[in-house]
Structures are given as structure tokens and as C-alpha cells.
Design a protein around this motif. Structure first.
Motif, mmCIF file in Angstrom:
data_model
loop_
_atom_site.group_PDB
_atom_site.id
_atom_site.type_symbol
_atom_site.label_atom_id
_atom_site.label_comp_id
_atom_site.label_asym_id
_atom_site.label_seq_id
_atom_site.Cartn_x
_atom_site.Cartn_y
_atom_site.Cartn_z
ATOM 1 N N UNK A 122 69.034 29.608 -33.501
ATOM 2 C CA UNK A 122 69.222 28.243 -33.213
ATOM 3 C C UNK A 122 68.310 28.030 -31.885
ATOM 4 N N UNK A 123 68.425 26.535 -31.418
ATOM 5 C CA UNK A 123 68.122 26.148 -29.920
ATOM 6 C C UNK A 123 69.160 26.210 -29.258
ATOM 7 N N UNK A 124 68.901 26.476 -28.086
ATOM 8 C CA UNK A 124 69.955 26.454 -26.923
ATOM 9 C C UNK A 124 69.692 25.293 -25.874
ATOM 10 N N UNK A 125 68.969 24.590 -26.044
ATOM 11 C CA UNK A 125 68.761 23.490 -25.109
ATOM 12 C C UNK A 125 67.919 22.467 -25.738
ATOM 13 N N UNK A 126 67.959 21.032 -25.330
ATOM 14 C CA UNK A 126 67.316 20.100 -25.601
ATOM 15 C C UNK A 126 66.389 19.672 -24.561
ATOM 16 N N UNK A 127 65.034 19.574 -25.046
ATOM 17 C CA UNK A 127 63.708 19.128 -24.086
ATOM 18 C C UNK A 127 63.391 17.675 -24.345
ATOM 19 N N UNK A 154 77.257 20.071 -26.666
ATOM 20 C CA UNK A 154 77.363 20.530 -25.232
ATOM 21 C C UNK A 154 76.152 21.041 -24.778
ATOM 22 N N UNK A 155 75.230 21.328 -25.449
ATOM 23 C CA UNK A 155 74.042 21.714 -24.994
ATOM 24 C C UNK A 155 73.434 21.083 -23.822
ATOM 25 N N UNK A 156 72.646 21.785 -22.832
ATOM 26 C CA UNK A 156 72.151 21.198 -21.851
ATOM 27 C C UNK A 156 71.031 20.550 -22.217
ATOM 28 N N UNK A 157 70.446 19.451 -21.427
ATOM 29 C CA UNK A 157 69.249 18.738 -21.680
ATOM 30 C C UNK A 157 68.113 18.876 -20.635
ATOM 31 N N UNK A 158 67.076 19.234 -20.970
ATOM 32 C CA UNK A 158 65.978 19.816 -19.797
ATOM 33 C C UNK A 158 65.011 18.730 -19.902
ATOM 34 N N UNK A 159 64.606 18.394 -18.738
ATOM 35 C CA UNK A 159 63.566 17.249 -18.598
ATOM 36 C C UNK A 159 62.252 17.568 -17.988
ATOM 37 N N UNK A 185 72.396 18.464 -17.062
ATOM 38 C CA UNK A 185 70.935 17.988 -16.949
ATOM 39 C C UNK A 185 70.040 18.846 -16.102
ATOM 40 N N UNK A 186 68.969 19.361 -16.280
ATOM 41 C CA UNK A 186 68.075 20.351 -15.771
ATOM 42 C C UNK A 186 66.713 19.397 -15.489
ATOM 43 N N UNK A 187 66.212 19.253 -14.353
ATOM 44 C CA UNK A 187 65.247 18.397 -13.672
ATOM 45 C C UNK A 187 64.020 19.320 -13.576
ATOM 46 N N UNK A 188 62.907 19.106 -14.359
ATOM 47 C CA UNK A 188 61.989 19.900 -14.254
ATOM 48 C C UNK A 188 60.725 19.304 -13.555
ATOM 49 N N UNK A 189 59.921 20.246 -12.968
ATOM 50 C CA UNK A 189 58.719 19.927 -12.131
ATOM 51 C C UNK A 189 58.859 18.921 -10.953
ATOM 52 N N UNK A 190 60.140 18.980 -10.369
ATOM 53 C CA UNK A 190 60.088 18.010 -9.096
ATOM 54 C C UNK A 190 59.187 18.485 -7.975
ATOM 55 N N UNK A 191 58.751 19.653 -7.868
ATOM 56 C CA UNK A 191 57.959 20.029 -6.843
ATOM 57 C C UNK A 191 56.316 19.807 -7.034
#
Length: 296
Positions: A122-127, A154-159, A185-191
């Protein structure tokens, strides 16, 4: 990919990366070789890595049929994703067919299993993905479905944030309108956007911040990454920081990649802030960020 893992057992984690990925925007740069993926995981394990979170979503060649075998062969936990990327990464006709019942499809990939994968994988997160300084209609539609799937599971959402932009818009939509807790929520690429004031503002929401750079030599990442970490740590946001290499192309496999997180960045963080910080960013924080109390 070897079944549910107790968050405490996830271990040292590359929180944002890819073993497999294809896109019509990256012709000739596909990550599609299981042998190469196994080498990546073995090298990562040899450096002390224990978990690898792949953000490749539905329809982009995520290698669901071999991820479990690779995890067993290398001893590295692999976390797979469901979700959708920006519209430009899909053929229009294929994308149109995905919209109907999208929330149910995402939920099924988180609970029943990934298409083409062995039973129980199964998947463990939502992209999901934002756009450059804004959110288009496709993005809003996908984020609504992602929020529904989160509430069901309840899965986290990665952005993915395009060049580090639109994080406030994403938080307003996912958390403000659709009620996703910021801590999910996981915020990606901010740097990629070296705006430390913005980084502190969005971190104040409680969302996780995934900083990636070692596979992105053409972006303003590595030479801003340490200052970004330092600024967020000093502002009290160390418990929300995650580190990843985000290797998305075949060419990028020649850059330091996930091993760099452990052999170069972690020692430097330890020298500057003490040995507890790299342990927090690479182990304790991912355990909380990706841990799920499954609702279905």
C-alpha cells in the motif's frame, strides 16, 4: 513496502526521494531501472540509511511491482506514494480519466493496495503539487481529493512546491478550507526559494518542512540549505524539519544523492548544533511525519 512499520522502527530516513519516475516533461531521463534503484538503496544502507520515502505519485512509473522486492533485498524500508503531480506530467487524455472518483482511488491505494503491486503493498502518503506562485484548477481538484483521502485514512499529504513557491496558498487550501491538520502536511522544496521569512512563516503553521538539495545542482539548494536549517532551528522549528535528496532524473543519479545527507550534511549539522540535531532531522522527525494511525 514490507507491511506496516512501527514509527519508532523507521530509522534514519531520506524523507523525500525517488527510485522510479517518468514524465513526458523529462524524455530520456526516466528512472526505470530496478538494478540502479537497488544500488541506490544499498549505498544508502551502507552509509547508515534505513528508510527511503518515494514521493512518486500515481501515473508516473513509481515501480510499485518491484518496491517490496527492493526493500527486502536491501533491508531499507521504502514508503510509496499515491496522489497526482501537476497536470503537465500526464498525457491529457489519461489525466481526464483520473478525475472521476479520484478521492476514492487515492483512498484505495492507501488501504487496499497499489495497482500492479503484490497483495498488501500500500501507499503510505499522498503526493500533490502546487504551481508557480499559485494553484490552478487541476491542483485545486487534486488537493480536494487528497484532503478527502486524508480524512478517510489519516495519511500525510506531501506537497511539491514549484521552485519553492505558493506554500501559503497550499496551507490556506488544505488546512484552511479542507480541514487537514497542519501537522499532517509536508511542504517540499521550500529551500529552492531562499526566503527565510517565508520559511519561518509557514513553519509557524505547524506543518513539516522537507528540505531537499543534494540531487539538485542546478537549483539554489545546497548553498542555501545550511542557512535555511540554521534559521528554522533558531526560530524553534527543529521538530518540523525533514531532509531529502529528491533525485528525479537519470542524470541526477551522478550527484551525491541520499548518501550525501548522511556523510556530509549530518556531520556538518552535528558540528554546528550538536549530535542531537541530525538525529532529530533524519530519524525522530520522519517517524512523526510519516507515522499514521490508520482510520480504515
Amino acid at each position: 513496502m514490507r507491511g506496516d512499520v512501527d514509527p519508532a522502527g523507521l530509522g534514519v530516513c531520506d524523507a523525500h526521494d525517488h527510485l522510479f519516475l517518468r514524465s513526458p516533461r523529462l524524455p530520456g531521463e526516466e528512472l526505470d531501472d530496478p538494478a540502479a534503484a537497488e544500488t541506490v538503496l544499498r549505498d544508502f544502507a551502507a552509509a547508515g540509511g534505513q528508510a527511503f520515502v518515494q514521493w512518486t505519485p500515481h501515473g508516473m512509473g513509481r515501480g510499485a511491482h518491484v518496491l517490496a522486492d527492493l526493500s527486502r533485498a536491501t533491508g531499507v524500508h521504502v514508503v510509496a506514494a499515491t496522489g497526482l503531480h501537476q497536470a503537465v506530467h500526464y498525457e491529457p487524455t489519461a489525466l481526464a480519466a483520473l478525475y472521476d472518483g479520484l478521492a476514492e482511488r487515492l483512498t484505495a491505494e492507501l488501504t487496499a493496495g497499489l495497482p500492479g503491486a503484490p497483495a498488501g503493498v500500500r501507499a503510505g502518503l499522498i503526493k500533490v503539487a502546487g504551481d508557480y506562485h499559485g494553484l490552478d484548477g487541476h491542483t485545486r481538484r487534486v488537493m480536494q481529493a487528497a484532503a478527502e483521502a486524508h480524512h478517510a485514512t489519516g495519511a500525510p499529504i506531501a506537497v511539491h512546491h514549484e521552485l519553492g513557491t505558493a506554500a501559503p496558498d497550499v496551507l490556506d487550501l488544505l488546512c484552511g478550507r479542507y480541514g487537514v491538520p497542519p501537522q499532517r502536511v509536508i511542504l517540499g522544496h521550500l529551500n529552492r526559494l531562499p526566503d527565510l521569512r517565508l520559511h519561518r512563516d509557514v513553519a509557524a503553521s505547524g506543518a513539516y518542512v522537507a528540505l531537499d538539495g543534494p540531487s539538485r545542482a542546478h537549483h539554489a539548494t545546497d548553498h542555501h540549505l545550511f542557512d535555511t536549517v540554521a534559521a528554522l532551528v533558531e526560530a524553534g522549528h527543529a521538530p518540523q524539519l525533514l531532509l531529502g535528496a529528491d533525485t528525479t532524473t537519470r542524470s541526477a543519479r551522478h550527484t551525491p544523492g541520499p548518501v550525501h545527507l548522511l556523510t556530509a550534511l549530518a556531520p556538518r549539522l552535528a558540528r554546528a548544533f550538536g549530535p542531537e540535531l541530525p538525529a532529530r532531522l533524519l530519524k525522530a522527525n520522519p517517524a512523526r511525519a510519516f507515522g499514521v494511525e490508520w482510520r480504515s
